[in-house]
Write a protein that holds these residues in place. Structure first.
Motif, PDB file in Angstrom:
ATOM      1  N   ASN A 112       0.791  -1.224   0.000  1.00  0.00           N
ATOM      2  CA  ASN A 112       0.000   0.000   0.000  1.00  0.00           C
ATOM      3  C   ASN A 112       0.826   1.279   0.000  1.00  0.00           C
ATOM      4  O   ASN A 112       0.268   2.355  -0.175  1.00  0.00           O
ATOM      5  N   ILE A 136       2.893   4.131  -1.544  1.00  0.00           N
ATOM      6  CA  ILE A 136       2.948   4.689  -2.897  1.00  0.00           C
ATOM      7  C   ILE A 136       4.354   5.208  -3.161  1.00  0.00           C
ATOM      8  O   ILE A 136       4.897   5.972  -2.373  1.00  0.00           O
ATOM      9  N   ASP A 190       6.565   7.708  -4.703  1.00  0.00           N
ATOM     10  CA  ASP A 190       6.303   9.060  -5.193  1.00  0.00           C
ATOM     11  C   ASP A 190       7.560   9.874  -5.472  1.00  0.00           C
ATOM     12  O   ASP A 190       7.485  11.076  -5.712  1.00  0.00           O
ATOM     13  N   ARG A 202      -5.454   3.976 -11.358  1.00  0.00           N
ATOM     14  CA  ARG A 202      -4.203   4.198 -10.633  1.00  0.00           C
ATOM     15  C   ARG A 202      -3.059   3.501 -11.351  1.00  0.00           C
ATOM     16  O   ARG A 202      -3.229   2.455 -11.963  1.00  0.00           O
ATOM     17  N   PHE A 207       0.816   1.705 -11.447  1.00  0.00           N
ATOM     18  CA  PHE A 207       1.644   0.847 -10.596  1.00  0.00           C
ATOM     19  C   PHE A 207       2.844   0.343 -11.377  1.00  0.00           C
ATOM     20  O   PHE A 207       2.863   0.356 -12.603  1.00  0.00           O
ATOM     21  N   ARG A 243       3.573  -2.332  -6.877  1.00  0.00           N
ATOM     22  CA  ARG A 243       3.596  -1.181  -5.967  1.00  0.00           C
ATOM     23  C   ARG A 243       2.926  -0.020  -6.668  1.00  0.00           C
ATOM     24  O   ARG A 243       3.196   0.250  -7.835  1.00  0.00           O
ATOM     25  N   TRP A 244       2.036   0.667  -5.974  1.00  0.00           N
ATOM     26  CA  TRP A 244       1.399   1.857  -6.535  1.00  0.00           C
ATOM     27  C   TRP A 244       2.448   2.937  -6.744  1.00  0.00           C
ATOM     28  O   TRP A 244       3.395   3.039  -5.972  1.00  0.00           O
ATOM     29  N   SER A 251       2.879   7.252  -8.053  1.00  0.00           N
ATOM     30  CA  SER A 251       2.168   8.501  -8.296  1.00  0.00           C
ATOM     31  C   SER A 251       2.102   8.769  -9.803  1.00  0.00           C
ATOM     32  O   SER A 251       2.854   8.191 -10.591  1.00  0.00           O
TER      33      SER A 251
END
Length: 81
Positions: free
Chosen positions: A5, A7, A9, A44, A46, A60-61, A63
């Motif tokens: 979870n 993110i 970035d 979204r 990833f 992995r998420w 940005s």
């Protein structure tokens, strides 16, 4: 999708993730590739780790900014080892 979870970035975080995948630090077996994608259900972005059968091992998420600026890093791999 198996995701963490957190993110990603920053480019530094993306590079660290890629290095962890390369160095076996995530405990994944049979890693054959890494790519970026967009989740169809919510849009979204990833970064995904695949095996040789194109099956997802880990995602992995990331940005929106990293999706745009990190493509070359994912394509060519991290420079530090």
């Amino acid at each position: 999708m198996k995701t963490d979870n957190d993110i990603i970035d920053t480019l530094e975080s993306l590079e660290q993730f890629l290095l962890s995948v390369e160095n076996g630090g995530l405990g994944l077996e049979g890693v054959a590739g890494v790519g970026m994608a967009t989740n169809n259900s919510d849009g979204r972005h990833f970064v995904a780790v695949f095996n040789d059968k194109q099956q997802l091992l880990l995602a992995r998420w990331i940005s929106d900014e990293i999706f745009e600026t990190g493509k070359e890093l994912v394509r060519t791999g991290p420079k530090r080892h």
